[in-house]
Design a protein around this motif. Structure first.
Motif, PDB file in Angstrom:
ATOM      1  N   ARG A 543      44.493  47.683 112.437  1.00  0.00           N
ATOM      2  CA  ARG A 543      43.982  47.843 113.474  1.00  0.00           C
ATOM      3  C   ARG A 543      44.854  48.863 114.572  1.00  0.00           C
ATOM      4  N   VAL A 544      45.951  48.680 114.539  1.00  0.00           N
ATOM      5  CA  VAL A 544      46.865  49.317 115.206  1.00  0.00           C
ATOM      6  C   VAL A 544      46.911  50.874 114.933  1.00  0.00           C
ATOM      7  N   GLY A 545      46.947  51.147 113.646  1.00  0.00           N
ATOM      8  CA  GLY A 545      46.881  52.570 113.212  1.00  0.00           C
ATOM      9  C   GLY A 545      45.592  53.181 113.759  1.00  0.00           C
ATOM     10  N   ALA A 546      44.350  52.336 113.569  1.00  0.00           N
ATOM     11  CA  ALA A 546      43.187  53.026 113.842  1.00  0.00           C
ATOM     12  C   ALA A 546      43.089  53.201 115.362  1.00  0.00           C
ATOM     13  N   ILE A 547      43.542  52.273 116.191  1.00  0.00           N
ATOM     14  CA  ILE A 547      43.474  52.680 117.603  1.00  0.00           C
ATOM     15  C   ILE A 547      44.211  53.932 118.072  1.00  0.00           C
ATOM     16  N   VAL A 548      45.610  53.913 117.539  1.00  0.00           N
ATOM     17  CA  VAL A 548      46.569  54.784 117.785  1.00  0.00           C
ATOM     18  C   VAL A 548      45.690  56.265 117.363  1.00  0.00           C
ATOM     19  N   SER A 549      45.159  56.410 116.131  1.00  0.00           N
ATOM     20  CA  SER A 549      44.641  57.493 115.412  1.00  0.00           C
ATOM     21  C   SER A 549      43.547  57.995 116.284  1.00  0.00           C
ATOM     22  N   MET A 550      42.586  56.922 116.964  1.00  0.00           N
ATOM     23  CA  MET A 550      41.421  57.143 117.625  1.00  0.00           C
ATOM     24  C   MET A 550      42.046  57.965 118.984  1.00  0.00           C
ATOM     25  N   ALA A 551      43.004  57.189 119.678  1.00  0.00           N
ATOM     26  CA  ALA A 551      43.485  57.739 120.964  1.00  0.00           C
ATOM     27  C   ALA A 551      43.772  59.173 120.664  1.00  0.00           C
ATOM     28  N   ILE A 552      44.806  59.462 119.610  1.00  0.00           N
ATOM     29  CA  ILE A 552      45.435  60.919 119.383  1.00  0.00           C
ATOM     30  C   ILE A 552      44.283  61.785 119.074  1.00  0.00           C
ATOM     31  N   ILE A 553      43.272  61.641 118.324  1.00  0.00           N
ATOM     32  CA  ILE A 553      42.257  62.520 117.946  1.00  0.00           C
ATOM     33  C   ILE A 553      41.335  62.702 119.205  1.00  0.00           C
ATOM     34  N   GLY A 554      40.973  61.603 119.771  1.00  0.00           N
ATOM     35  CA  GLY A 554      40.120  61.761 120.983  1.00  0.00           C
ATOM     36  C   GLY A 554      40.800  62.544 122.135  1.00  0.00           C
ATOM     37  N   ALA A 555      42.151  62.615 122.447  1.00  0.00           N
ATOM     38  CA  ALA A 555      42.551  63.203 123.539  1.00  0.00           C
ATOM     39  C   ALA A 555      42.777  64.743 123.358  1.00  0.00           C
ATOM     40  N   VAL A 556      42.959  65.006 122.085  1.00  0.00           N
ATOM     41  CA  VAL A 556      43.154  66.287 121.503  1.00  0.00           C
ATOM     42  C   VAL A 556      41.887  67.060 121.771  1.00  0.00           C
ATOM     43  N   MET A 557      40.587  66.181 121.259  1.00  0.00           N
ATOM     44  CA  MET A 557      39.471  66.938 121.244  1.00  0.00           C
ATOM     45  C   MET A 557      39.001  67.031 122.625  1.00  0.00           C
ATOM     46  N   ALA A 558      39.188  65.921 123.566  1.00  0.00           N
ATOM     47  CA  ALA A 558      38.682  66.159 124.961  1.00  0.00           C
ATOM     48  C   ALA A 558      39.485  67.284 125.491  1.00  0.00           C
ATOM     49  N   ALA A 559      40.827  67.560 125.339  1.00  0.00           N
ATOM     50  CA  ALA A 559      41.499  68.597 125.831  1.00  0.00           C
ATOM     51  C   ALA A 559      41.108  69.942 125.523  1.00  0.00           C
ATOM     52  N   LEU A 560      40.610  69.993 124.234  1.00  0.00           N
ATOM     53  CA  LEU A 560      40.134  71.388 123.862  1.00  0.00           C
ATOM     54  C   LEU A 560      38.620  71.715 124.397  1.00  0.00           C
ATOM     55  N   TYR A 561      37.920  70.439 124.262  1.00  0.00           N
ATOM     56  CA  TYR A 561      36.574  70.638 124.852  1.00  0.00           C
ATOM     57  C   TYR A 561      36.493  70.923 126.457  1.00  0.00           C
ATOM     58  N   PHE A 562      37.262  70.483 127.279  1.00  0.00           N
ATOM     59  CA  PHE A 562      37.224  70.569 128.578  1.00  0.00           C
ATOM     60  C   PHE A 562      37.905  71.759 129.036  1.00  0.00           C
ATOM     61  N   GLY A 563      38.904  72.206 128.146  1.00  0.00           N
ATOM     62  CA  GLY A 563      39.663  73.595 128.517  1.00  0.00           C
ATOM     63  C   GLY A 563      38.573  74.704 128.083  1.00  0.00           C
ATOM     64  N   VAL A 564      37.876  74.689 126.966  1.00  0.00           N
ATOM     65  CA  VAL A 564      36.918  75.727 126.581  1.00  0.00           C
ATOM     66  C   VAL A 564      35.935  75.807 127.744  1.00  0.00           C
ATOM     67  N   LEU A 565      35.449  74.558 128.284  1.00  0.00           N
ATOM     68  CA  LEU A 565      34.231  74.514 129.123  1.00  0.00           C
ATOM     69  C   LEU A 565      34.706  75.308 130.497  1.00  0.00           C
ATOM     70  N   TRP A 566      36.088  74.959 130.900  1.00  0.00           N
ATOM     71  CA  TRP A 566      36.559  75.506 132.290  1.00  0.00           C
ATOM     72  C   TRP A 566      36.634  77.012 131.894  1.00  0.00           C
ATOM     73  N   ALA A 567      37.086  77.485 130.695  1.00  0.00           N
ATOM     74  CA  ALA A 567      37.318  78.935 130.759  1.00  0.00           C
ATOM     75  C   ALA A 567      35.771  79.454 130.760  1.00  0.00           C
ATOM     76  N   LEU A 568      34.732  78.773 130.205  1.00  0.00           N
ATOM     77  CA  LEU A 568      33.491  79.375 130.058  1.00  0.00           C
ATOM     78  C   LEU A 568      32.906  79.170 131.737  1.00  0.00           C
ATOM     79  N   ARG A 569      33.535  78.706 132.834  1.00  0.00           N
ATOM     80  CA  ARG A 569      32.973  78.315 133.951  1.00  0.00           C
ATOM     81  C   ARG A 569      31.752  77.469 134.068  1.00  0.00           C
ATOM     82  N   SER A 570      31.898  76.308 133.283  1.00  0.00           N
ATOM     83  CA  SER A 570      30.829  75.511 133.404  1.00  0.00           C
ATOM     84  C   SER A 570      30.419  74.808 134.792  1.00  0.00           C
ATOM     85  N   PRO A 571      29.214  75.276 135.277  1.00  0.00           N
ATOM     86  CA  PRO A 571      29.182  74.645 136.422  1.00  0.00           C
ATOM     87  C   PRO A 571      28.996  73.038 136.840  1.00  0.00           C
TER      88      PRO A 571
END
Length: 587
Positions: A543-571
């Motif tokens: 369980r600990v490995g699963a939670i840590v892995s989800m946190a890492i993957i989710g944080a990286v994906m969120a940062a990339l997603y919002f970064g791209v949207l910000w660059a695309l000037r999403s209103p």
């Protein structure tokens, strides 16, 4: 597949819907007072125009209580999995069936009816000279009388109701009936919670309805811990049906019911704090209950349809009980699936719903259309990310409940099948609420009928699948039927609003999907590197490995997603983010 009100499979507070299709979610806190008549144009800003900053603040406030409750709900679900198992556990499937019955009955009797008609009726009643107090007393008396009678009848018929849902698996039936005797009294307290909370919301006291489900989770969590200490934990679900004693049943199911009781009764204290007093009033004429009843008739018909679909779903998926993912796995997958919907969609849509009701009541369809467009675009910008993240981390999520790739993947595949339809599911929630704001419960009945037919055909075809894939097939059937329903609902709504601002919505959704491509690639690479696809991998072996892995993957994906949207000037993204950024800069 409209969001449902099934609220406690394990048991969770009424903020947790379940996979039994199409049931409208219980009313959530309403934030805005009825709009006054629109004045002549001036240079001053019209206060009835949607304010993204105001909507953002309101949504964040609503989401806070939901987030806390959901976190506790996940902890409780994990403890439940440790106590009686998930995949392959006949005990877990029996409890899931029994603990789902109370809100099945509640939703049929009152849940969806209250959701569809209560808010518009309270908004209208607030214009009365007494501020709506007469309506509130009459409605509460009528509703509690009906729900109380239904509770007594349903509890007396516990064996019959259990057989209707679990008759396809006679092995679990006796234990499911034993659980049902303890769980069915929850019906009355679901209704009490919804009614008391909705009245508080109408009086602009939003905190109690949002936060008291936390008490439900705490009480039920304590009950699960006590059960594990007294009778032992069984994470693999190997405990036989015959091993259950009356004391074990009472502790597990009784603590579930006690949580619902506490959640409802504590709201009386908040009533007193805002100066409300309940006085039973059996004179049910004179405050528009007849109109409400006519509206509720179509909603009641819709709920009968979805109940039928729920019976089909449960009977089919129970064929796999003891062999693979079944009812308990479906419930846990739905719990995961519904987290972003509950926190994001319900919060945003609720902040718009009362505004929609006000504009519809004033006959201002242009503003109703604008509210719909803003809500859909605001929901989609977050839900696209949530959907792709859920699909990438589905196996680690499964490992949180049952570690090991074999069991985790069985649950993870069900999560993926549900997540495919997350964006459409949430848009459908907004569309349905738009019909309700327009005072139309007839049209949702017909597109629900269409959905139930599609789902039933697809679900029955899952009987032909290998048992280990039955639950995945049911989840995919839900996604397929819900998508078809959304298409039909949009066509029917366009006839009422004349147009749907479709171009702006399509451009926004396309931008969100494009921004998700890079995060998905990065997330899959990280999942493989963290061992999410191997039996002893870090991401699924504990369980600990699963939670840590989800946190890492989710944080990286969120940062990339919002970064791209910000660059695309999403209103849409900037509409939510800029007020927060400005506030931080001022500090």
């Amino acid at each position: 597949m409209l969001p449902s009100t099934r609220v406690t499979r394990h048991p969770l507070p009424p903020s947790q819907p379940t996979p039994t299709l199409l049931r409208p979610t219980p009313p959530r806190p309403r934030l805005l007072r009825p709009a006054p008549p629109r004045p002549a144009p001036t240079n001053r800003r019209d206060p009835s125009v949607a304010d993204p900053d105001r909507i953002g603040r309101a949504s964040a406030f609503l989401a806070s209580g939901t987030i806390v409750s959901r976190v506790l709900g996940f902890v409780k679900a994990i403890v439940l999995a440790a106590a009686i198992g998930v995949v392959g556990s006949t005990s877990a499937d029996a409890f899931a069936v029994a603990n789902g019955l109370p809100n099945t009955v509640y939703v049929i009797v009152a849940g969806g009816v209250l959701s569809a008609v209560l808010v518009p009726q309270i908004v209208r009643a607030s214009t009365h000279t007494d501020g709506g107090s007469a309506y509130i007393n009459k409605l509460l008396t009528l509703a509690l009388t009906v729900i109380g009678a239904a509770t007594v009848l349903a509890t007396a018929l516990a064996p019959v109701l259990t057989w209707i849902y679990a008759g396809s698996n006679t092995e679990i039936l006796p234990l499911a009936v034993a659980f049902a005797w303890w769980c069915l009294p929850q019906i009355f307290f679901y209704g009490l919670y919804t009614l008391l909370g909705e009245v508080l919301n109408a009086r602009r006291s939003f905190g109690p309805f949002t936060w008291v489900p936390v008490l439900n989770n705490v009480v039920a969590l304590i009950g699960l811990v006590i059960f594990g200490i007294l009778f032992g934990f069984d994470p693999d679900g190997t405990r036989a049906i015959d091993d259950w004693t009356p004391g074990m049943v009472a502790v597990l199911a009784g603590s579930a019911t006690l949580g619902i009781v506490v959640q409802a009764v504590v709201l009386f204290w908040f009533w007193r704090r805002v100066g409300l007093r309940y006085r039973p009033d059996f004179r049910w004429r004179g405050v528009g209950l007849g109109a409400a009843g006519r509206m509720a008739g179509w909603t009641f018909g819709m709920l009968l349809l979805t109940t039928f679909a729920g019976i089909v779903q449960t009977q089919v998926v129970l064929l796999a009980s003891g062999e693979g993912a079944s009812v308990a796995a479906i419930d846990n997958a739905w719990l995961v699936f519904m987290l972003p919907h509950s926190v994001i969609t319900v919060s945003i849509a609720t902040a718009y719903f009362t505004r929609m009701s006000e504009h519809a009541h004033a006959g201002d369809l242009d503003r109703v259309r604008d509210d719909l467009s803003s809500a859909v675009r605001g929901v989609s910008v977050i839900l696209v990310l949530a959907a792709v993240v859920l699909m990438v981390v589905a196996y680690p999520f499964g490992a949180v409940f049952q570690p090991g790739l074999t069991l985790a993947s069985a649950l993870g595949n069900v999560i993926i099948a549900f997540a495919i339809g997350l964006v459409g599911f949430s848009i459908l929630f907004v569309v349905q609420r738009t019909f309700y704001a327009l005072g139309d419960t007839r049209t949702p009945f017909f597109f629900t009928l269409f959905q139930v037919i599609v789902f039933t055909v697809a679900a029955l075809s899952c009987i032909l699948l290998p048992l280990e894939w039955t639950a995945v097939g049911i989840a995919l059937s839900t996604t397929l039927a819900g998508t078809a329903q959304l298409v039909l609902a949009l066509v029917l709504l366009r006839r009422q609003l004349h147009r749907l601002d479709g171009r702006r919505i399509a451009v926004s959704l396309g931008r969100d999907l494009a921004a998700a491509v890079l995060p998905v690639i990065a997330g899959v690479v990280l999942l493989v590197l963290l061992g999410g696809t191997t039996e002893d991998g870090f991401a699924v072996s504990n369980r600990v490995g699963a939670i840590v892995s989800m946190a890492i993957i989710g944080a990286v994906m969120a940062a990339l997603y919002f970064g791209v949207l910000w660059a695309l000037r999403s209103p849409e993204l900037r509409g939510f983010a800029e007020p927060l950024v400005a506030r931080v800069r001022r500090r």
